[in-house]
Scaffold this motif. Structure first.
Motif, mmCIF file in Angstrom:
data_model
loop_
_atom_site.group_PDB
_atom_site.id
_atom_site.type_symbol
_atom_site.label_atom_id
_atom_site.label_comp_id
_atom_site.label_asym_id
_atom_site.label_seq_id
_atom_site.Cartn_x
_atom_site.Cartn_y
_atom_site.Cartn_z
ATOM 1 N N VAL A 158 -28.478 48.129 -15.601
ATOM 2 C CA VAL A 158 -27.782 48.598 -14.348
ATOM 3 C C VAL A 158 -26.592 49.466 -14.695
ATOM 4 N N GLY A 159 -26.763 50.833 -14.338
ATOM 5 C CA GLY A 159 -25.826 51.717 -14.421
ATOM 6 C C GLY A 159 -24.685 51.715 -13.080
ATOM 7 N N LEU B 194 -27.340 59.143 -14.371
ATOM 8 C CA LEU B 194 -28.465 59.874 -13.993
ATOM 9 C C LEU B 194 -29.679 60.082 -15.307
ATOM 10 N N ALA B 195 -29.103 60.896 -16.126
ATOM 11 C CA ALA B 195 -29.651 61.273 -17.479
ATOM 12 C C ALA B 195 -30.487 59.901 -18.115
ATOM 13 N N ALA B 196 -29.636 58.831 -17.923
ATOM 14 C CA ALA B 196 -30.090 57.499 -18.739
ATOM 15 C C ALA B 196 -31.187 57.126 -17.878
ATOM 16 N N LEU B 197 -31.093 57.061 -16.454
ATOM 17 C CA LEU B 197 -32.057 56.692 -15.664
ATOM 18 C C LEU B 197 -33.527 57.431 -15.825
ATOM 19 N N MET C 206 -29.536 52.623 -10.508
ATOM 20 C CA MET C 206 -27.950 52.905 -10.844
ATOM 21 C C MET C 206 -27.449 52.341 -9.297
ATOM 22 N N VAL C 207 -26.221 51.724 -9.547
ATOM 23 C CA VAL C 207 -25.582 51.341 -7.994
ATOM 24 C C VAL C 207 -24.329 52.128 -7.971
#
Length: 329
Positions: A119-120, A157-160, A168-169
């Motif tokens: 989770v980010g 976002l880039a990691a997602l 992402m939360v």
């Protein structure tokens, strides 16, 4: 001349190993073997397995033939493992135990009882929504590993999109334009100006940005949407950004500075409302009310663990929506 038996012994050992892997040894042989060892007779083993005694006898014979050793000594009152049988039974129990564990692991994954979810998060949702959702998930699935990564939204976002995060939360953009993502709004949370309760501005009544511009500020870094919105607010009020400012994305550093100094920060109000060491100024920042929710990669099949995390987030959000300072979508 003494016959050389070492070569034949080696050949026999190799033959035995080969027979274990050439398809002659079946999983049912291991089940049958352990049942005989557990129940002591072929009859009781057959009853336990719900098969006939001749099937048990034939299966044991096939196994002993494949292994080229006798596994049980037969007696008038049952069977007793030989030294070969004791060793092989031990291995058989280990193999069956591993297979049962593999089945349990697959079942856990299928029902989100195990696995990993990454989770980010950034500010909004990081102090109530995400921690409570993790607690709810872990209460039902303690073997799930939750990895939380906190950084700026553009990095998250880039990691997602790269597959390094599952979701992402946090705050959502008003109308998401990023290709390859799906968003779900959980609630809408205002942004407020936050200080410590003893900050001088807290005794001034209703204050405007002009009243506050000369205080030290903590601003989001330039990559964030909130930074752009704050810049627009100051511009609309005919003001420049505060000259005495710190740019910070760490919630721990930010909170410590708010508690110990006279800085002002624009934060999601739940961060202040759940921390008695912080207070919200009565300055109206209605344009900064934004949706809080989850962002996932579009077109990527969610794992059972991710679905379980999403369900937990939705359940916690339903409780948050009961607060008078939070609105629905």
């Amino acid at each position: 001349m003494t016959p050389d038996v070492s070569g034949s012994a080696v050949d026999l050992a190799r033959l035995r190993r080969d027979r274990l892997l050439d398809g002659r040894l079946k999983l049912r042989h291991l089940v049958l073997l352990t049942a005989i060892a557990d129940h002591g007779t072929l009859v009781r083993a057959a009853e336990h397995l719900h098969i006939t005694q001749p099937v048990v006898t034939r299966g044991l014979h096939d196994l002993e033939t494949a292994l080229q050793v006798r596994l049980f000594d037969r007696g008038p009152y049952g069977v007793t493992p030989t030294i070969f049988g004791s060793v092989f039974i031990s291995h058989a129990r280990g193999i069956l135990g591993q297979i049962r564990q593999a089945g349990q692991d697959l079942d856990d994954l299928a029902h989100a009882h195990a696995g990993t979810v990454r989770v980010g998060t950034h500010l909004a949702g990081s102090n109530i929504l995400l921690p409570k959702a993790i607690g709810l998930l872990k209460a039902s699935s303690p073997r799930v590993t939750v990895i939380v990564r906190e950084t700026t939204p553009d990095v998250l976002l880039a990691a997602l999109l790269a597959g390094e995060l599952d979701l992402m939360v946090g705050r959502l953009t008003a109308s998401p334009t990023e290709a390859g993502v799906r968003q779900q709004t959980l609630y809408r949370e205002p942004i407020g100006l936050v200080t410590r309760p003893s900050h001088p501005a807290q005794s001034m009544g209703t204050v405007t940005l002009a009243d506050l511009v000369d205080y030290p500020w903590i601003l989001p870094v330039e990559q964030t949407g909130l930074r752009l919105e704050l810049e627009q607010l100051f511009l609309n009020a005919g003001l420049s950004l505060p000259e005495n400012r710190i740019e910070c994305t760490s919630i721990l550093t930010l909170t410590s500075l708010l508690i110990d100094t006279d800085v002002i920060a624009a934060l999601p109000i739940l961060i202040a409302h759940t921390d008695p060491r912080l207070a919200v100024l009565p300055t109206k920042l209605e344009p900064l009310r934004r949706a809080v929710g989850v962002t996932v990669a579009a077109g990527r099949e969610p794992s059972p663990t991710l679905n379980a995390m999403l369900t937990s987030l939705q359940a916690v959000a339903a409780d948050i929506l009961k607060r008078p300072d939070i609105s629905s979508v």
